[in-house]
Design a protein around this motif. Sequence first.
Motif, PDB file in Angstrom:
ATOM      1  N   UNK A  27       0.851  -1.186   0.000  1.00  0.00           N
ATOM      2  CA  UNK A  27       0.000   0.000   0.000  1.00  0.00           C
ATOM      3  C   UNK A  27       0.885   1.233   0.000  1.00  0.00           C
ATOM      4  N   UNK A  28       0.541   2.183  -0.843  1.00  0.00           N
ATOM      5  CA  UNK A  28       1.227   3.478  -0.881  1.00  0.00           C
ATOM      6  C   UNK A  28       0.153   4.553  -0.934  1.00  0.00           C
ATOM      7  N   UNK A  29       0.079   5.377   0.113  1.00  0.00           N
ATOM      8  CA  UNK A  29      -0.889   6.479   0.145  1.00  0.00           C
ATOM      9  C   UNK A  29      -0.130   7.778   0.311  1.00  0.00           C
ATOM     10  N   UNK A  30      -0.469   8.760  -0.488  1.00  0.00           N
ATOM     11  CA  UNK A  30       0.234  10.040  -0.455  1.00  0.00           C
ATOM     12  C   UNK A  30      -0.753  11.185  -0.535  1.00  0.00           C
ATOM     13  N   UNK A  31      -0.390  12.272   0.111  1.00  0.00           N
ATOM     14  CA  UNK A  31      -1.282  13.421   0.184  1.00  0.00           C
ATOM     15  C   UNK A  31      -0.913  14.524  -0.783  1.00  0.00           C
ATOM     16  N   UNK A  32       0.327  14.542  -1.274  1.00  0.00           N
ATOM     17  CA  UNK A  32       0.762  15.604  -2.179  1.00  0.00           C
ATOM     18  C   UNK A  32       1.924  15.104  -3.044  1.00  0.00           C
ATOM     19  N   UNK A  33       2.331  15.862  -4.065  1.00  0.00           N
ATOM     20  CA  UNK A  33       3.409  15.413  -4.958  1.00  0.00           C
ATOM     21  C   UNK A  33       4.728  15.164  -4.243  1.00  0.00           C
TER      22      UNK A  33
END
Length: 468
Positions: free
Chosen positions: A269-275
């Motif tokens: 799982x990879x979750x990101x909020x911004x670049x």
Amino acid sequence: MTRLNAPSVPADPTSKERLAARGLDYRTVDTADRDAFLNAMQAVTRGFLGPEITGAAVAEESEPTDGRRYLGIFDAGLAQPQVPVATIDSWVTPLSVPGGDLDMWAISGVTVAGTHRGRGIARAMLEGELRAAAGAGLAIAGLTVTETTLYGRYGFGAAVPMSTWTIDTRRAGWAGPEVDGRVEFVSREQLATDLGDVHERVRTRRGGEIAAWPRRWRQAAGLSTSVKDGDHVRGVRYVDADGEVRGALAYRVIENEREFTQSRLNIGVLVTENPDAAAALWGYAVQHALVAEVTASLRPIDDPVRWLVRDERGAVQTIRDHGWLRILDLPRALESRSYATAADVTLEVTDPLGLTSGTWRVRIAPDGGAEVTRLPAAVAVGAAGASGAAGAGDAGTSGAGDAGASGAPGAIAADIRLGIAELSAAYLGGTPLTGLLASGRIAGEPAAVAALDAALRPAQPPTLSIWY
């Protein structure tokens, strides 16, 4: 907003009667009875080819998930009559759609024992779920599937495609930017928390996501007994220059037994909020020491990794179906999302369960709002004789090329003729109506199809980062 309590919805009486005629008892599982619930979970894990639940797993598996409705089909004549021969569970969750979210009837745990296949059990359960959800006032249902050929016959459409990436780290290289902040290791307990927190903050940014639950993140972090070799899961997170967690990554490194430096890093799982978070965590994975290949599944089809590596031919993308949707209340579903452009089209819809059959006018205003009205049968071409129960594999498409050919006096010809499976597939903009027209899956005026297709398409494609 108070959501419907799914366990309060009884088993569908039509399906219950049909199964009773076959000597089968279709009923809800009493989750307060731990033995009964554990028997149901034994049937689920058996259906998904898992091991018998024993030892430490018993306590975890016998804890029902709050808000879920569990049903089983029981055969009193068996050696183990207390263990269901088929299972299904459901709950109400927010589905993110362009401009907001919409309560969805989520369906999971669909199993039929190998001893009872070919008896119409799966059809009874799935049609029962859809009737129950529609009767309870839900506008849409959804699921993720293991067998893609089963669900179109019930009006589901593949609405959220997702990517799998296979990256040759030596060829692909790295071209991403340097970012402020840091990447740091965290415990698996902290990893589960970070994955859930970031996911919940970003899930409404695109259509297709649903609200996850704590155990899903514990599984991703390798903390659940249902995860094989969970202690091999490692976790890092990205913390920005202000000290805020903006992304989290759960992964495993699988050693190459013949060449230690040719190991593979598998992103769970990879979750990101911004670049910056995306660049930092993808950079960590692609540049990891002793790793020759990085793999990642359930990634958005516009994942930025394509543009973060130096040679994109070293990063191979495979796109496949993932999230499936089924519209139950057509006006509410279409009016609950926003649109990219204005449009005014008439749809003739066929539905194997008759829930949405009819001819509908869809008017989308320049501000992105929609108004949907049913046209009277007297002026709707093909409405009186629209397809009823379609055959397996043809649901929602049978007669698409002929719909509207009755030539009734004073009839209004529909601009687009399609099944509810096709409309459900296109609902979030992840499946192009123009492609469905080109393939013969729908019929209609090309200009009208193009106009509605443009209105449905959001700025970013839909995504669904979990299984459910």
